[in-house]
Design an enzyme around this catalytic site. Structure first.
Site, PDB file in Angstrom:
ATOM      1  N   LYS A  21      77.340  76.503 -17.285  1.00  0.00           N
ATOM      2  CA  LYS A  21      76.460  75.623 -16.744  1.00  0.00           C
ATOM      3  C   LYS A  21      76.868  74.228 -16.567  1.00  0.00           C
ATOM      4  O   LYS A  21      76.715  73.772 -15.446  1.00  0.00           O
ATOM      5  CB  LYS A  21      75.036  75.768 -17.382  1.00  0.00           C
ATOM      6  CG  LYS A  21      74.512  77.135 -17.863  1.00  0.00           C
ATOM      7  CD  LYS A  21      73.169  77.028 -18.417  1.00  0.00           C
ATOM      8  CE  LYS A  21      73.201  76.302 -19.888  1.00  0.00           C
ATOM      9  NZ  LYS A  21      73.929  77.319 -20.858  1.00  0.00           N
ATOM     10  N   ARG A  96      64.100  75.816 -20.874  1.00  0.00           N
ATOM     11  CA  ARG A  96      64.725  76.638 -21.757  1.00  0.00           C
ATOM     12  C   ARG A  96      63.821  77.519 -22.351  1.00  0.00           C
ATOM     13  O   ARG A  96      64.044  78.565 -23.442  1.00  0.00           O
ATOM     14  CB  ARG A  96      65.554  75.873 -22.865  1.00  0.00           C
ATOM     15  CG  ARG A  96      67.005  76.204 -22.903  1.00  0.00           C
ATOM     16  CD  ARG A  96      67.519  75.166 -23.929  1.00  0.00           C
ATOM     17  NE  ARG A  96      68.587  75.456 -24.321  1.00  0.00           N
ATOM     18  CZ  ARG A  96      69.878  74.966 -23.993  1.00  0.00           C
ATOM     19  NH1 ARG A  96      69.926  74.116 -23.106  1.00  0.00           N
ATOM     20  NH2 ARG A  96      70.958  75.401 -24.519  1.00  0.00           N
TER      21      ARG A  96
HETATM   22  P1  AP5 Z   1      80.431  75.090 -20.147  1.00  0.00           P
HETATM   23  O1  AP5 Z   1      80.456  74.419 -18.775  1.00  0.00           O
HETATM   24  O2  AP5 Z   1      80.564  74.186 -21.292  1.00  0.00           O
HETATM   25  O3  AP5 Z   1      79.276  76.014 -20.536  1.00  0.00           O
HETATM   26  P2  AP5 Z   1      77.496  75.784 -20.745  1.00  0.00           P
HETATM   27  O4  AP5 Z   1      76.975  76.948 -20.092  1.00  0.00           O
HETATM   28  O5  AP5 Z   1      77.145  74.295 -20.236  1.00  0.00           O
HETATM   29  O6  AP5 Z   1      77.609  75.628 -22.283  1.00  0.00           O
HETATM   30  P3  AP5 Z   1      76.648  74.868 -23.323  1.00  0.00           P
HETATM   31  O7  AP5 Z   1      77.251  75.220 -24.659  1.00  0.00           O
HETATM   32  O8  AP5 Z   1      76.795  73.416 -23.096  1.00  0.00           O
HETATM   33  O9  AP5 Z   1      75.347  75.426 -23.112  1.00  0.00           O
HETATM   34  P4  AP5 Z   1      74.141  75.265 -24.140  1.00  0.00           P
HETATM   35  O10 AP5 Z   1      73.011  75.647 -22.904  1.00  0.00           O
HETATM   36  O11 AP5 Z   1      74.145  76.039 -25.474  1.00  0.00           O
HETATM   37  O12 AP5 Z   1      74.259  73.833 -24.464  1.00  0.00           O
HETATM   38  P5  AP5 Z   1      73.231  72.351 -24.183  1.00  0.00           P
HETATM   39  O13 AP5 Z   1      74.406  71.301 -24.207  1.00  0.00           O
HETATM   40  O14 AP5 Z   1      72.744  72.711 -23.078  1.00  0.00           O
HETATM   41  O15 AP5 Z   1      81.662  76.218 -20.466  1.00  0.00           O
HETATM   42  C1  AP5 Z   1      81.826  76.839 -21.617  1.00  0.00           C
HETATM   43  C2  AP5 Z   1      83.353  76.591 -21.784  1.00  0.00           C
HETATM   44  O16 AP5 Z   1      83.979  77.780 -20.817  1.00  0.00           O
HETATM   45  C3  AP5 Z   1      84.036  75.522 -21.356  1.00  0.00           C
HETATM   46  O17 AP5 Z   1      85.497  75.423 -22.135  1.00  0.00           O
HETATM   47  C4  AP5 Z   1      84.646  75.869 -19.885  1.00  0.00           C
HETATM   48  O18 AP5 Z   1      85.735  74.974 -19.653  1.00  0.00           O
HETATM   49  C5  AP5 Z   1      84.715  77.207 -19.883  1.00  0.00           C
HETATM   50  N1  AP5 Z   1      84.328  77.850 -18.818  1.00  0.00           N
HETATM   51  C6  AP5 Z   1      83.347  77.821 -17.755  1.00  0.00           C
HETATM   52  N2  AP5 Z   1      83.317  78.492 -16.634  1.00  0.00           N
HETATM   53  C7  AP5 Z   1      84.262  79.464 -17.165  1.00  0.00           C
HETATM   54  C8  AP5 Z   1      84.621  80.717 -16.476  1.00  0.00           C
HETATM   55  N3  AP5 Z   1      84.119  81.368 -15.342  1.00  0.00           N
HETATM   56  N4  AP5 Z   1      85.697  81.345 -16.783  1.00  0.00           N
HETATM   57  C9  AP5 Z   1      86.216  80.949 -18.029  1.00  0.00           C
HETATM   58  N5  AP5 Z   1      86.061  79.975 -18.645  1.00  0.00           N
HETATM   59  C10 AP5 Z   1      84.938  79.022 -18.177  1.00  0.00           C
HETATM   60  O19 AP5 Z   1      72.360  72.394 -25.467  1.00  0.00           O
HETATM   61  C11 AP5 Z   1      72.840  72.026 -26.649  1.00  0.00           C
HETATM   62  C12 AP5 Z   1      71.785  72.116 -27.878  1.00  0.00           C
HETATM   63  O20 AP5 Z   1      70.847  70.946 -27.627  1.00  0.00           O
HETATM   64  C13 AP5 Z   1      71.092  73.537 -27.916  1.00  0.00           C
HETATM   65  O21 AP5 Z   1      71.415  74.227 -28.565  1.00  0.00           O
HETATM   66  C14 AP5 Z   1      69.615  72.795 -28.418  1.00  0.00           C
HETATM   67  O22 AP5 Z   1      69.629  72.545 -29.721  1.00  0.00           O
HETATM   68  C15 AP5 Z   1      69.345  71.381 -27.544  1.00  0.00           C
HETATM   69  N6  AP5 Z   1      68.847  71.638 -26.300  1.00  0.00           N
HETATM   70  C16 AP5 Z   1      69.432  71.295 -25.212  1.00  0.00           C
HETATM   71  N7  AP5 Z   1      68.464  71.788 -24.368  1.00  0.00           N
HETATM   72  C17 AP5 Z   1      67.267  71.957 -24.804  1.00  0.00           C
HETATM   73  C18 AP5 Z   1      66.016  72.367 -24.247  1.00  0.00           C
HETATM   74  N8  AP5 Z   1      66.078  72.167 -22.875  1.00  0.00           N
HETATM   75  N9  AP5 Z   1      65.025  72.542 -25.182  1.00  0.00           N
HETATM   76  C19 AP5 Z   1      65.177  72.717 -26.510  1.00  0.00           C
HETATM   77  N10 AP5 Z   1      66.408  72.164 -26.881  1.00  0.00           N
HETATM   78  C20 AP5 Z   1      67.656  71.707 -26.039  1.00  0.00           C
END
Ligand code: AP5
Length: 222
Positions: A21, A96
């Protein structure tokens, strides 16, 4: 390319942790010059700066749990009211939960498109251990799929690259469980509104990008 100029991009990226994402959000934000809003990035910055929000959020984020809805909804209401959101935005990691999605609807957001990045759990688990994030600007890389020259330095700003604390395997497991229980139901929620498109996110990075851009171009032409 002919676009219907009245169309704004108000896009949500849905998908499990590590689906890509953040990666796609960055590409789309640059290409179409629209702001990208990541609740994860907002929370990580608050944690790094040890603000009140950061202190509250840290225990949830580090355990792979969701931060309570009222906190997140409050943050996003303020953020979406800012001037730069008037002509569209990309939401990465919000909503989410169903409560967050309803709050977004009730705020009058009128989301135009939801892209569901579909990736299997086993691919996610393998991916997370290779993710590297810039400690200075937050850019995301992967040691195998999106490497930098030395996988230690950010090519964009020169900052050091590190693993995210919540990418530890046991935390990734909790995040996947939380995703399936609390976020996956949003696929149906947006499907019923007729604005959901699914993109397979486990192909090569450039293939996922091409599929994502195709969905957006079709929306803009429609
Ligand atoms: P990446 O682009 O980093 O993936 P992502 O989907 O953004 O992963 P996140 O871990 O950031 O998502 P998340 O939703 O768990 O975390 P968030 O920060 O929102 O890609 C991942 C890896 O794969 C990278 O190394 C990339 O280079 C590689 N890659 C990408 N595409 C690829 C492909 N096609 N092929 C191969 N490799 C690829 O949230 C973190 C925490 O914050 C949550 O756990 C929660 O505690 C809190 N939080 C955030 N938002 C909320 C909310 N709305 N409500 C409540 N808590 C929240």
């Amino acid at each position: 390319m002919h676009y219907n100029n009245n169309k704004q991009i108000k896009l949500i990226f849905l998908g499990p942790p590590g689906a890509g994402k953040g990666t796609q959000t960055e590409i789309i934000s640059e290409k179409y010059s629209i702001p990208a809003i990541s609740t994860g990035a907002i929370l990580r910055s608050a944690i790094k700066n040890q603000t009140e929000l950061g202190k509250t959020a840290a225990k949830y984020v580090e355990a792979g749990e969701l931060v309570p809805d009222d906190i997140i909804i409050g943050i996003m209401k303020e953020r979406l009211a800012e001037d730069d959101c008037k002509n569209g935005y990309i939401l990465d990691g919000f909503p989410r939960t169903t409560a967050q999605a309803i709050a977004l609807d009730e705020s009058g957001a009128e989301i135009s498109l939801v892209i569901n990045l579909a990736v299997d759990d086993d691919v996610i688990i393998r991916r997370m251990s290779g993710r590297r994030v810039c400690c200075t600007c937050g850019a995301t890389y992967h040691i195998e799929y999106n490497p930098t020259e030395d996988n230690k330095t950010c090519p964009r700003c020169g900052g050091p690259l590190a693993c995210r604390k919540d990418d530890e395997p046991s935390v990734v497991e909790s995040r996947l469980k939380v995703y399936h229980e609390q976020t996956e139901p949003l696929i149906k929620y947006y499907e019923e509104k007729g604005i959901l498109r699914t993109v397979i996110g486990q192909e090569k990075l450039e293939d996922t990008t091409a599929l994502t851009l195709n969905v957006i171009e079709n929306y803009l032409k429609g």
